[in-house]
Design a protein around this motif. Structure first.
Motif, PDB file in Angstrom:
ATOM      1  N   UNK A  48      89.596 124.117  13.037  1.00  0.00           N
ATOM      2  CA  UNK A  48      88.283 124.296  13.666  1.00  0.00           C
ATOM      3  C   UNK A  48      87.460 123.013  13.631  1.00  0.00           C
ATOM      4  N   UNK A  49      88.127 121.891  13.769  1.00  0.00           N
ATOM      5  CA  UNK A  49      87.424 120.611  13.871  1.00  0.00           C
ATOM      6  C   UNK A  49      87.342 120.253  15.353  1.00  0.00           C
ATOM      7  N   UNK A  86      86.803 116.572  16.249  1.00  0.00           N
ATOM      8  CA  UNK A  86      88.030 115.773  16.196  1.00  0.00           C
ATOM      9  C   UNK A  86      88.880 116.011  17.439  1.00  0.00           C
ATOM     10  N   UNK A  87      88.982 117.265  17.869  1.00  0.00           N
ATOM     11  CA  UNK A  87      89.746 117.565  19.086  1.00  0.00           C
ATOM     12  C   UNK A  87      89.166 116.798  20.272  1.00  0.00           C
ATOM     13  N   UNK A  88      87.847 116.760  20.362  1.00  0.00           N
ATOM     14  CA  UNK A  88      87.188 116.030  21.453  1.00  0.00           C
ATOM     15  C   UNK A  88      87.449 114.536  21.333  1.00  0.00           C
ATOM     16  N   UNK A  93      75.305 137.847  15.969  1.00  0.00           N
ATOM     17  CA  UNK A  93      76.165 138.550  15.024  1.00  0.00           C
ATOM     18  C   UNK A  93      77.472 137.801  14.779  1.00  0.00           C
ATOM     19  N   UNK A  94      77.652 136.681  15.452  1.00  0.00           N
ATOM     20  CA  UNK A  94      78.873 135.902  15.293  1.00  0.00           C
ATOM     21  C   UNK A  94      78.683 134.844  14.218  1.00  0.00           C
ATOM     22  N   UNK A  95      79.750 134.567  13.484  1.00  0.00           N
ATOM     23  CA  UNK A  95      79.710 133.528  12.455  1.00  0.00           C
ATOM     24  C   UNK A  95      80.197 132.219  13.072  1.00  0.00           C
ATOM     25  N   UNK A  96      79.295 131.260  13.214  1.00  0.00           N
ATOM     26  CA  UNK A  96      79.655 129.966  13.787  1.00  0.00           C
ATOM     27  C   UNK A  96      80.148 129.031  12.683  1.00  0.00           C
ATOM     28  N   UNK A  97      81.150 128.265  12.990  1.00  0.00           N
ATOM     29  CA  UNK A  97      81.757 127.339  12.036  1.00  0.00           C
ATOM     30  C   UNK A  97      82.301 126.166  12.841  1.00  0.00           C
ATOM     31  N   UNK A  98      81.621 125.017  12.786  1.00  0.00           N
ATOM     32  CA  UNK A  98      82.058 123.881  13.599  1.00  0.00           C
ATOM     33  C   UNK A  98      81.703 122.559  12.917  1.00  0.00           C
ATOM     34  N   UNK A  99      82.267 121.490  13.439  1.00  0.00           N
ATOM     35  CA  UNK A  99      82.027 120.159  12.889  1.00  0.00           C
ATOM     36  C   UNK A  99      81.096 119.377  13.792  1.00  0.00           C
ATOM     37  N   UNK A 146      80.647 118.385   3.422  1.00  0.00           N
ATOM     38  CA  UNK A 146      81.117 117.089   3.922  1.00  0.00           C
ATOM     39  C   UNK A 146      82.554 117.269   4.374  1.00  0.00           C
ATOM     40  N   UNK A 147      82.844 116.879   5.621  1.00  0.00           N
ATOM     41  CA  UNK A 147      84.160 117.166   6.181  1.00  0.00           C
ATOM     42  C   UNK A 147      85.050 115.924   6.244  1.00  0.00           C
ATOM     43  N   UNK A 148      84.554 114.832   6.804  1.00  0.00           N
ATOM     44  CA  UNK A 148      85.350 113.599   6.850  1.00  0.00           C
ATOM     45  C   UNK A 148      84.437 112.402   7.030  1.00  0.00           C
ATOM     46  N   UNK A 149      84.949 111.230   6.635  1.00  0.00           N
ATOM     47  CA  UNK A 149      84.208 109.972   6.767  1.00  0.00           C
ATOM     48  C   UNK A 149      85.145 108.935   7.350  1.00  0.00           C
ATOM     49  N   UNK A 150      84.736 108.289   8.430  1.00  0.00           N
ATOM     50  CA  UNK A 150      85.563 107.285   9.075  1.00  0.00           C
ATOM     51  C   UNK A 150      85.723 106.031   8.236  1.00  0.00           C
ATOM     52  N   UNK A 151      86.585 105.155   8.719  1.00  0.00           N
ATOM     53  CA  UNK A 151      86.918 103.951   7.965  1.00  0.00           C
ATOM     54  C   UNK A 151      85.784 102.962   7.822  1.00  0.00           C
ATOM     55  N   UNK A 152      84.816 103.009   8.743  1.00  0.00           N
ATOM     56  CA  UNK A 152      83.686 102.089   8.677  1.00  0.00           C
ATOM     57  C   UNK A 152      82.411 102.862   8.992  1.00  0.00           C
TER      58      UNK A 152
END
Length: 338
Positions: free
Chosen positions: A102-103, A106-108, A202-208, A318-324
Motif C-alpha cells: 500500500x505504498x 512509491x508505485x507512482x 466509514x472507510x479506513x484510509x491507509x496511504x503514503x 515513518x515509512x522511508x527516507x531517500x538517500x539524500x
C-alpha cells in the motif's frame, strides 16, 4: 504454440509472493494473479534477477517490508520473447511490491521513473494499480510538486487512456476512475478528492505521502549526526559483525514515533498539517522527544482538512527516507491512517 507462463517472485524476510503472467499464442502478455508454483517447476525454468532500478541500497531508511529480492522465471525453452515484454517483467516486481504494501506514492514514483518500460502494457498496469490508484494519485499530485497543472488538464479532458501513455498521473487517474467517480463538468479535481475522503467516512484510509520543507526544520540535522555515529561504529565493528551495526541503524529509524496533526492556528495557512518525528539528536543522547520535520504540502493538506474538518490528529509512522533527504523532493515519506 501453447500459452506460456512466467513468474515474478517478490521475496522479503517476512513473505514470498509469486505473481504469474501468461503469454497467449498470439504473443499477448497478461497478468494472471498470484500463484503457488511448485519448487520443481521453478527449478526447470530460467531464473533472472529483477531490475535494480528500485534498490534498498539507495535509501537511508527502508522498512523490511520493502527490502525485497525480486526474481523472474522464464520458460526454459522460451522463443521470440519480445524485448519490451522482457523489460516489463524485470521491472514490474517492484511495482507489485509497492501495491502489496500500500505504498501508492512509491508505485507512482516507479511509474514516473520507468514510464517507457510500462507504456505498452497499460491494461495490465490499470489492473495492478487499481487497489492503490486513488491514494497514489492524491499523494503524487498533491503531496509534491510534480506537475499539478498537468493533472488539471488531464482531469478537465477526462478522456479515455490509450496504450502508450507515459504520464504517471494520467495512468493513475485511469486506474482510479471507478473509485473516484470523476465529474469534471460539475466539480474540480480538488473537490473530487474532498468528496472521496469525506463520503467514505466509514472507510479506513491507509496511504503514503511525502513531506515538504524538511530543509527548513530541525529534524533533518539529526540524520547527519546519526549517520556519522553509525559510520564510526560500523568501521570499528566491521570485521567482527559487519551486519550488526547496519541492522541497528535501521532498527533505530523503525522505532521513531511520528505525529501528524492539524494546525488551524497557523497564521500562514489555517489548513496546515505538520509532521514531527522523534529527534535523532535526542536519541543519540538517550532521550525521546519529537522535532518538527516538515509539513504536508499545502494543497494536499487543504483537501484533507476540508474533507475531515473535525479530524485534528492522524495516525502515522515513518515509512522511508531517500538517500539524500535534504535534496530530493518528498525524500521523507510517512504513512498516514485515518
Amino acid at each position: 504454440m501453447a500459452k506460456e507462463i512466467f513468474y515474478v517472485k517478490v521475496e522479503t524476510v517476512k513473505t514470498a509472493t509469486v505473481h504469474a503472467f501468461s503469454r497467449s499464442e498470439t504473443g499477448i502478455l497478461d497478468y494472471a494473479g498470484t500463484a503457488t508454483p511448485q519448487t520443481a517447476e521453478l527449478s526447470q525454468m530460467q531464473n533472472v534477477e529483477g531490475s535494480a532500478y528500485f534498490t534498498p541500497s539507495w535509501y537511508t531508511y527502508l522498512p523490511t517490508n520493502l527490502q525485497a529480492e525480486i526474481s523472474v522465471f522464464l520458460p526454459a525453452s522460451i522463443e521470440n520473447l519480445d524485448a519490451n515484454q522482457y523489460s516489463f517483467l524485470l521491472h514490474v516486481g517492484a511495482l507489485l511490491l509497492a501495491v502489496q504494501e500500500k505504498d501508492g506514492l512509491l508505485a507512482a514514483e516507479l511509474l514516473h521513473r520507468r514510464s517507457m518500460v510500462f507504456a505498452n502494457f497499460t491494461p495490465i498496469l490499470l489492473h495492478i494499480l487499481k487497489p492503490v490508484a486513488a491514494e497514489a494519485l492524491f499523494a503524487f499530485v498533491y503531496g509534491g510538486f510534480r506537475g499539478e497543472s498537468n493533472f488539471q488538464r488531464i482531469y478537465a479532458n477526462n478522456a479515455p487512456i490509450s496504450t502508450g501513455e507515459t504520464d504517471a498521473a494520467a495512468i493513475l487517474f485511469a486506474a482510479a476512475r471507478d473509485t473516484l467517480k470523476p465529474d469534471s463538468e460539475r466539480e474540480s479535481a480538488e473537490a473530487m478528492f474532498i468528496r472521496y475522503f469525506s463520503e467514505n467516512a466509514d472507510r479506513h484510509f491507509d496511504f503514503t505521502m511525502g513531506i515538504v520543507g524538511a530543509s527548513n526544520h530541525p529534524w533533518l540535522a539529526g540524520i547527519d549526526k546519526f549517520k556519522d555515529l553509525s559510520n564510526s561504529a560500523a568501521g570499528f565493528h566491521f570485521a567482527s559483525a559487519p551486519d550488526a551495526v547496519g541492522q541497528k541503524y535501521q532498527d533505530v529509524f523503525a522505532s521513531l514515533k511520528t505525529k501528524v496533526q492539524a494546525e488551524p492556528y497557523n497564521p500562514h495557512d489555517h489548513n496546515a498539517i505538520s509532521v514531527s518525528i522523534e529527534d535523532l539528536t535526542a536519541v543519540i543522547k538517550g532521550f525521546r522527544s519529537k522535532a518538527k520535520a516538515g509539513y504536508l504540502r499545502a494543497n494536499g493538506a487543504a483537501i484533507l482538512r476540508k474533507a475531515r474538518p473535525n479530524l485534528y490528529g492522524y495516525e502515522s509512522s515513518l515509512w522511508r527516507i531517500g538517500g539524500n533527504p535534504d535534496y530530493f523532493e518528498n525524500a521523507i515519506v510517512i504513512r498516514i491512517k485515518f
